[in-house]
Design a protein around this motif. Structure first.
Motif, PDB file in Angstrom:
ATOM      1  N   MET A 147     -49.868  40.193 -58.607  1.00  0.00           N
ATOM      2  CA  MET A 147     -50.862  39.310 -58.044  1.00  0.00           C
ATOM      3  C   MET A 147     -51.880  40.164 -57.309  1.00  0.00           C
ATOM      4  SD  MET A 147     -50.910  35.613 -56.480  1.00  0.00           S
ATOM      5  CE  MET A 147     -49.528  35.230 -57.424  1.00  0.00           C
ATOM      6  N   SER A 148     -53.158  39.835 -57.535  1.00  0.00           N
ATOM      7  CA  SER A 148     -54.209  40.581 -56.859  1.00  0.00           C
ATOM      8  C   SER A 148     -55.154  39.633 -56.144  1.00  0.00           C
ATOM      9  CB  SER A 148     -54.978  41.436 -57.870  1.00  0.00           C
ATOM     10  OG  SER A 148     -55.573  40.602 -58.848  1.00  0.00           O
ATOM     11  N   LYS A 149     -55.847  40.162 -55.184  1.00  0.00           N
ATOM     12  CA  LYS A 149     -56.827  39.384 -54.437  1.00  0.00           C
ATOM     13  C   LYS A 149     -58.175  39.604 -55.116  1.00  0.00           C
ATOM     14  CE  LYS A 149     -56.097  38.408 -50.247  1.00  0.00           C
ATOM     15  NZ  LYS A 149     -55.938  38.177 -48.838  1.00  0.00           N
ATOM     16  N   VAL A 150     -58.839  38.488 -55.453  1.00  0.00           N
ATOM     17  CA  VAL A 150     -60.101  38.546 -56.179  1.00  0.00           C
ATOM     18  C   VAL A 150     -61.184  37.891 -55.331  1.00  0.00           C
ATOM     19  CG1 VAL A 150     -61.292  37.800 -58.271  1.00  0.00           C
ATOM     20  CG2 VAL A 150     -58.880  38.426 -58.384  1.00  0.00           C
ATOM     21  N   ALA A 151     -62.356  38.508 -55.301  1.00  0.00           N
ATOM     22  CA  ALA A 151     -63.495  37.942 -54.589  1.00  0.00           C
ATOM     23  C   ALA A 151     -64.244  37.003 -55.531  1.00  0.00           C
ATOM     24  CB  ALA A 151     -64.420  39.045 -54.100  1.00  0.00           C
ATOM     25  N   ILE A 152     -64.518  35.788 -55.059  1.00  0.00           N
ATOM     26  CA  ILE A 152     -65.327  34.840 -55.817  1.00  0.00           C
ATOM     27  C   ILE A 152     -66.468  34.390 -54.922  1.00  0.00           C
ATOM     28  CG2 ILE A 152     -63.382  34.047 -57.212  1.00  0.00           C
ATOM     29  CD1 ILE A 152     -63.424  31.457 -55.456  1.00  0.00           C
ATOM     30  N   LYS A 153     -67.523  33.873 -55.537  1.00  0.00           N
ATOM     31  CA  LYS A 153     -68.643  33.355 -54.757  1.00  0.00           C
ATOM     32  C   LYS A 153     -68.880  31.903 -55.117  1.00  0.00           C
ATOM     33  CE  LYS A 153     -71.487  37.132 -53.299  1.00  0.00           C
ATOM     34  NZ  LYS A 153     -72.824  37.677 -53.174  1.00  0.00           N
ATOM     35  N   LEU A 154     -68.959  31.075 -54.080  1.00  0.00           N
ATOM     36  CA  LEU A 154     -69.321  29.670 -54.213  1.00  0.00           C
ATOM     37  C   LEU A 154     -70.418  29.401 -53.201  1.00  0.00           C
ATOM     38  CD1 LEU A 154     -65.820  27.966 -54.515  1.00  0.00           C
ATOM     39  CD2 LEU A 154     -67.536  28.172 -56.312  1.00  0.00           C
ATOM     40  N   SER A 155     -71.515  28.850 -53.667  1.00  0.00           N
ATOM     41  CA  SER A 155     -72.668  28.567 -52.796  1.00  0.00           C
ATOM     42  C   SER A 155     -73.118  29.815 -52.045  1.00  0.00           C
ATOM     43  CB  SER A 155     -72.346  27.458 -51.796  1.00  0.00           C
ATOM     44  OG  SER A 155     -72.189  26.235 -52.457  1.00  0.00           O
ATOM     45  N   GLY A 156     -73.049  30.943 -52.702  1.00  0.00           N
ATOM     46  CA  GLY A 156     -73.500  32.186 -52.089  1.00  0.00           C
ATOM     47  C   GLY A 156     -72.549  32.780 -51.071  1.00  0.00           C
ATOM     48  N   ARG A 157     -71.419  32.122 -50.865  1.00  0.00           N
ATOM     49  CA  ARG A 157     -70.430  32.637 -49.902  1.00  0.00           C
ATOM     50  C   ARG A 157     -69.268  33.271 -50.650  1.00  0.00           C
ATOM     51  NH1 ARG A 157     -69.867  27.964 -45.309  1.00  0.00           N
ATOM     52  NH2 ARG A 157     -71.991  28.134 -44.530  1.00  0.00           N
ATOM     53  N   GLU A 158     -68.837  34.382 -50.124  1.00  0.00           N
ATOM     54  CA  GLU A 158     -67.720  35.082 -50.755  1.00  0.00           C
ATOM     55  C   GLU A 158     -66.397  34.559 -50.207  1.00  0.00           C
ATOM     56  OE1 GLU A 158     -67.438  39.497 -52.264  1.00  0.00           O
ATOM     57  OE2 GLU A 158     -67.187  39.416 -50.084  1.00  0.00           O
ATOM     58  N   HIS A 159     -65.469  34.325 -51.128  1.00  0.00           N
ATOM     59  CA  HIS A 159     -64.119  33.887 -50.776  1.00  0.00           C
ATOM     60  C   HIS A 159     -63.142  34.795 -51.515  1.00  0.00           C
ATOM     61  CE1 HIS A 159     -65.721  30.071 -49.201  1.00  0.00           C
ATOM     62  NE2 HIS A 159     -66.540  30.105 -50.229  1.00  0.00           N
ATOM     63  N   PHE A 160     -62.005  35.016 -50.912  1.00  0.00           N
ATOM     64  CA  PHE A 160     -60.976  35.815 -51.558  1.00  0.00           C
ATOM     65  C   PHE A 160     -59.802  34.909 -51.918  1.00  0.00           C
ATOM     66  CE2 PHE A 160     -63.455  38.832 -49.174  1.00  0.00           C
ATOM     67  CZ  PHE A 160     -63.592  39.885 -50.077  1.00  0.00           C
ATOM     68  N   VAL A 161     -59.381  34.978 -53.177  1.00  0.00           N
ATOM     69  CA  VAL A 161     -58.261  34.166 -53.654  1.00  0.00           C
ATOM     70  C   VAL A 161     -57.286  35.057 -54.400  1.00  0.00           C
ATOM     71  CG1 VAL A 161     -59.612  32.038 -53.808  1.00  0.00           C
ATOM     72  CG2 VAL A 161     -59.456  33.526 -55.789  1.00  0.00           C
ATOM     73  N   ASN A 162     -56.027  34.652 -54.379  1.00  0.00           N
ATOM     74  CA  ASN A 162     -55.017  35.369 -55.139  1.00  0.00           C
ATOM     75  C   ASN A 162     -55.098  34.948 -56.603  1.00  0.00           C
ATOM     76  OD1 ASN A 162     -53.972  36.747 -52.924  1.00  0.00           O
ATOM     77  ND2 ASN A 162     -52.608  35.067 -52.409  1.00  0.00           N
ATOM     78  N   CYS A 163     -54.827  35.900 -57.471  1.00  0.00           N
ATOM     79  CA  CYS A 163     -54.933  35.650 -58.903  1.00  0.00           C
ATOM     80  C   CYS A 163     -53.864  36.465 -59.617  1.00  0.00           C
ATOM     81  CB  CYS A 163     -56.330  36.064 -59.371  1.00  0.00           C
ATOM     82  SG  CYS A 163     -56.625  35.869 -61.116  1.00  0.00           S
ATOM     83  N   ASP A 164     -53.159  35.832 -60.552  1.00  0.00           N
ATOM     84  CA  ASP A 164     -52.180  36.569 -61.342  1.00  0.00           C
ATOM     85  C   ASP A 164     -52.887  37.599 -62.213  1.00  0.00           C
ATOM     86  OD1 ASP A 164     -49.988  35.179 -60.360  1.00  0.00           O
ATOM     87  OD2 ASP A 164     -50.072  33.654 -61.935  1.00  0.00           O
ATOM     88  N   ALA A 165     -52.210  38.696 -62.449  1.00  0.00           N
ATOM     89  CA  ALA A 165     -52.769  39.744 -63.308  1.00  0.00           C
ATOM     90  C   ALA A 165     -53.100  39.161 -64.682  1.00  0.00           C
ATOM     91  CB  ALA A 165     -51.768  40.888 -63.450  1.00  0.00           C
ATOM     92  N   GLY A 166     -54.272  39.495 -65.176  1.00  0.00           N
ATOM     93  CA  GLY A 166     -54.694  39.016 -66.485  1.00  0.00           C
ATOM     94  C   GLY A 166     -55.384  37.665 -66.466  1.00  0.00           C
ATOM     95  N   GLU A 167     -55.448  37.020 -65.309  1.00  0.00           N
ATOM     96  CA  GLU A 167     -56.054  35.693 -65.198  1.00  0.00           C
ATOM     97  C   GLU A 167     -57.455  35.735 -64.587  1.00  0.00           C
ATOM     98  OE1 GLU A 167     -54.858  32.680 -66.282  1.00  0.00           O
ATOM     99  OE2 GLU A 167     -53.299  33.852 -67.265  1.00  0.00           O
ATOM    100  N   GLU A 168     -57.992  36.923 -64.417  1.00  0.00           N
ATOM    101  CA  GLU A 168     -59.291  37.065 -63.767  1.00  0.00           C
ATOM    102  C   GLU A 168     -60.413  36.365 -64.548  1.00  0.00           C
ATOM    103  OE1 GLU A 168     -56.629  40.397 -62.507  1.00  0.00           O
ATOM    104  OE2 GLU A 168     -57.230  39.617 -64.468  1.00  0.00           O
ATOM    105  N   ASP A 169     -60.411  36.504 -65.872  1.00  0.00           N
ATOM    106  CA  ASP A 169     -61.453  35.864 -66.684  1.00  0.00           C
ATOM    107  C   ASP A 169     -61.364  34.345 -66.588  1.00  0.00           C
ATOM    108  OD1 ASP A 169     -62.412  38.324 -67.454  1.00  0.00           O
ATOM    109  OD2 ASP A 169     -61.377  38.320 -69.395  1.00  0.00           O
ATOM    110  N   ARG A 170     -60.151  33.843 -66.600  1.00  0.00           N
ATOM    111  CA  ARG A 170     -59.970  32.398 -66.464  1.00  0.00           C
ATOM    112  C   ARG A 170     -60.479  31.933 -65.101  1.00  0.00           C
ATOM    113  NH1 ARG A 170     -54.604  28.747 -67.509  1.00  0.00           N
ATOM    114  NH2 ARG A 170     -55.412  26.877 -66.536  1.00  0.00           N
ATOM    115  N   LEU A 171     -60.146  32.668 -64.062  1.00  0.00           N
ATOM    116  CA  LEU A 171     -60.619  32.335 -62.719  1.00  0.00           C
ATOM    117  C   LEU A 171     -62.139  32.332 -62.679  1.00  0.00           C
ATOM    118  CD1 LEU A 171     -60.196  31.751 -59.713  1.00  0.00           C
ATOM    119  CD2 LEU A 171     -59.978  34.223 -59.355  1.00  0.00           C
ATOM    120  N   ALA A 172     -62.761  33.305 -63.317  1.00  0.00           N
ATOM    121  CA  ALA A 172     -64.222  33.382 -63.347  1.00  0.00           C
ATOM    122  C   ALA A 172     -64.814  32.141 -64.026  1.00  0.00           C
ATOM    123  CB  ALA A 172     -64.681  34.648 -64.064  1.00  0.00           C
TER     124      ALA A 172
END
Length: 104
Positions: free
Chosen positions: A1-26
């Protein structure tokens, strides 16, 4: 599991993501961001807070999910009814054929 930075409304949030699921999260983030934009445009006011946009987008997506799940359950029941009718029809055909064989 890794911590991934995402942006919503210009704000950065960090969420946990299973390995290999980064594209799906995007892709999910794109979907949420698009819904947030749609909600904000519909509100048509610059006074709508980010929190309200988050809540309304969440409710909109949850409503869509509810509808999809509900339709899926209805379709499943319809398919089960069709299968029961098909099995009953086949049972009747087999009984008819068996009665014909008995007469021959």
């Amino acid at each position: 599991m890794s911590k991934v930075a995402i942006k919503l409304s210009g704000r950065e949030h960090f969420v946990n993501c299973d390995a290999g699921e980064e594209d799906r999260l995007a892709e999910v983030v794109k979907m949420v961001e698009a819904r947030m934009k749609k909600v904000a445009e519909k509100a048509g006011s610059t006074t709508v807070t980010d929190t309200r946009v988050y809540v309304l987008a969440c409710l909109s997506l949850a409503d869509e999910l509810y509808e999809l799940l509900n339709n899926g359950h209805k379709r499943q029941h319809q398919e089960e009814d069709i299968m029961v009718a098909a099995v009953d029809h086949l049972r009747q055909r087999v009984a008819h054929i068996a009665s014909q064989v008995g007469r021959a």
